[in-house]
Design a protein around this motif. Structure first.
Motif: not given
Length: 635
Positions: A620-631
């Motif tokens: 749930n860190s920003d690093q992965w959450a931002n990637a999910a949002t981008q996709r």
């Protein structure tokens, strides 16, 4: 010399003994290197049997039709020679080669029997397996009742380990193996994700038990080589272990592809120069065997298996690699030439992962090294697939992100001691998610990991902190020392890098060469006494101390030279030695503690969890959450 491919039931049925000669090496197989891979193969074979039986059941065919089609698991060769016995004595063979396999298989059977009894399975299944461990007790007595007998030096431990009632798992390595296989068998029987035998009666546990028993009886196969009196056992033993170089799966694949390409009019010499010469030019590297136990094979065979998994998008039976390849080649319609060039692309990626070629970033190689260090080889097909994508299809930054996500997933699960049994299926699911993505396959991998492939979640920070605060990480119930070095070394490396960015020079440290040290020593009573006038309270505090000894907050890394000086010294002296000799930032922070006790151990465990979370971010860190949002935005 007679050599036959036989089932485990055929090897062990009837009254007979296999005796390990005194000159053979002791039992050396261990959990991570041999037991775990062996059990994984047994489970995979049982699942394949279930799938075959379910298909036949739907077609209203008998179980025998399915069983004839089920792919067995070949465990290797056993070489035996006659042992002179009297007319009325039990038939006995000396084991020339394969003693590790035979003993381990007995412990597999004993552990499985324990699980079947615990699960309340039918007596017939128990009797079928028991007959593979013991001879007729109405005829034979003493040690003659045992099918397999170890070296004399290990006989007492083994006798206790294969008794009807299992000893404590810490009694011996044999007892530990039996307990391990019992635990794995129970897990298999109770796992609702494991398919059931449609032909069996009873509840779901009993239907899974039917599969497990059938697998052990008929689908675990060995090559039994029975030497005649005229054979020289030592010469044959050396030939099997040193001089004999049978064709590998990769050799068979090569011959098949080149013969087919030639029949289609392609120049075999040109093809060889373009796509295969690398394997022969660097023969010593590609043919070097890596891995452990029965999973040990040449690098080129690992590449072949990883490539084939990437092509099929599912787990394969590596023991039948050539057969799996032929099946894929036939069903996919791929030409021999296309297969050769595609394999060549994966060989390039494989060499980039290992640093033999340019093309993988430093971050990607570090991720692979850590994943490989943990022996999570089932992740390699995903990594290779990523490296074979073009820059237009998968930009380098997105590819690095996918590597880092896989690394975080694997290491965080290792750090909380999570289950790894079905990693093959989990990473096959991740691979399919990437291959099925219309665009941005790297981000698709991140999403697949966040969803928890095959029901395996990506551990949260809360789970990590909870384990680091209270779980044992050393000795029984802990994790292997090389894994501890990986975790603690990574923490120190992060601290070194943080100081470097602050302008302080860092140091290159070989963490694999360091020793694990207990800050509060295991033998603490002399220099770390608990002083309490209330005897009852003192016992409580002593138990609490023993409970904290192996927690990760009490563990650090030290050099070989320093470790003897530390020994069991009180904290004031130990702290002084650490300050004097240790170059590790990990210990510099440790030495800031004026007192060392249970509270400090828990607090340091929490701090270690926080640093580990910075190295390998939570799902749930920003690093992965931002990637999910981008996709999501791209979709």
């Amino acid at each position: 010399m007679k050599a036959d491919t036989t089932t485990l039931r055929e090897v062990l049925q009837g009254d007979r003994r296999f005796v390990i000669p005194v000159y053979q090496r002791p039992y050396v197989w261990e959990r991570e290197r041999q037991w775990e891979p062996l059990w994984a193969d047994v489970e995979s074979t049982a699942v394949r049997l279930a799938e075959t039986r379910q298909e036949s059941h739907r077609a209203d065919k008998p179980a025998s039709v399915a069983d004839a089609k089920a792919a067995p698991h070949f465990l290797g060769a056993i070489v035996v020679e006659p042992y002179p016995t009297g007319t009325l004595d039990i038939n006995t063979r000396l084991v020339v080669d394969g003693q590790q396999r035979l003993i381990t298989l007995q412990l597999v059977l004993m552990g499985t029997l324990d699980a079947l009894r615990t699960a309340g399975t039918p007596k017939l299944q128990l009797a079928q397996l028991r007959k593979l461990t013991r001879n007729d007790e109405e005829i034979w007595s003493g040690d003659d009742v045992h099918k397999v007998w170890p070296r004399q030096a290990e006989s007492e431990w083994y006798r206790r380990a294969v008794a009807e009632e299992p000893p404590h798992k810490e009694d011996s390595v044999f007892a530990a193996a039996r307990d391990f296989f019992f635990t794995q068998a129970i897990s298999f029987l109770e796992d609702e994700r494991v398919p059931e035998d449609p032909y069996a009666d009873g509840d779901s546990v009993q239907r899974r038990a039917s599969l497990l028993v059938a697998t052990l009886l008929a689908l675990v196969k060995l090559v039994m080589i029975d030497l005649e009196d005229v054979d020289d056992a030592q010469v044959i033993f050396e030939a099997l272990n040193a001089r004999n170089t049978p064709l590998s799966a990769t050799d068979l694949v090569k011959n098949l592809l080149f013969m087919r390409a030639q029949t289609k009019g392609h120049d075999p010499q040109k093809l060889y120069d373009e796509v295969w010469a690398r394997f022969d030019n660097a023969d010593d590297w590609w043919r070097t065997a890596i891995g452990a136990g029965h999973a040990r094979r040449a690098r080129q065979d690992w590449l072949m298996g990883d490539w084939l998994i990437a092509q099929r998008g599912r787990v394969i039976n590596v023991g039948r690699l050539y057969g799996e390849f032929r099946s894929w080649l036939h069903s996919s319609g791929t030409t021999a030439v296309d297969a050769l060039y595609e394999l060549d692309r994966y060989a390039d990626a494989y060499e980039r992962l290992h640093g033999r070629k340019e093309g993988a970033t430093e971050s990607e190689r570090l991720s692979f090294q850590r994943i490989n260090r943990l022996n999570v080889t089932v992740a390699t097909p995903v990594l290779l697939w990523l490296l074979t994508r073009s820059e237009a299809e998968l930009p380098q930054g997105e590819r690095e992100l996918a590597f880092q996500a896989i690394e975080s997933f694997v290491i965080r699960r290792m750090a909380i001691k999570a289950q790894t049994r079905a990693y093959g299926q989990a990473f096959a699911e991740v691979l399919r998610a990437a291959q099925g993505a219309g665009a941005h396959p790297g981000l698709a991998i991140v999403e697949a990991l966040r969803r928890g492939p095959y029901g395996y979640p990506w551990p949260t920070d809360e789970q990590l902190v909870g384990q680091f605060r209270s779980a044992a990480y050393y000795g029984y119930g802990g994790i292997a020392q090389y894994r501890l070095r990986l975790l603690l070394g990574a923490v120190d490396d992060r601290l070194q890098r943080d100081d470097y960015h602050k302008g302080e020079p860092g140091e290159a440290i070989k963490y694999d060469m360091l020793q694990i040290e207990h800050v509060l020593p295991r033998s603490w009573q002399e220099h770390w006494p608990i002083e309490d006038s209330d005897q009852g309270q003192k016992i409580v505090l002593e138990n609490e101390r023993f409970d904290h000894i192996h927690r990760i907050g009490n563990l650090t890394l030290v050099s070989d030279r320093l470790n003897p000086a530390l020994s069991n010294a009180p904290w004031a002296e130990k702290r002084c030695e650490l300050k004097k000799h240790s170059r590790l930032r990990l210990n510099a922070r440790l030495c800031q503690e004026t007192d060392w006790n249970e509270r400090a151990i828990r607090a340091r465990g929490e701090w270690l969890a926080e640093v580990v979370s910075r190295i390998w971010p939570a799902p749930n860190s920003d690093q992965w959450a931002n990637a999910a949002t981008q996709r999501s935005q791209l979709d």
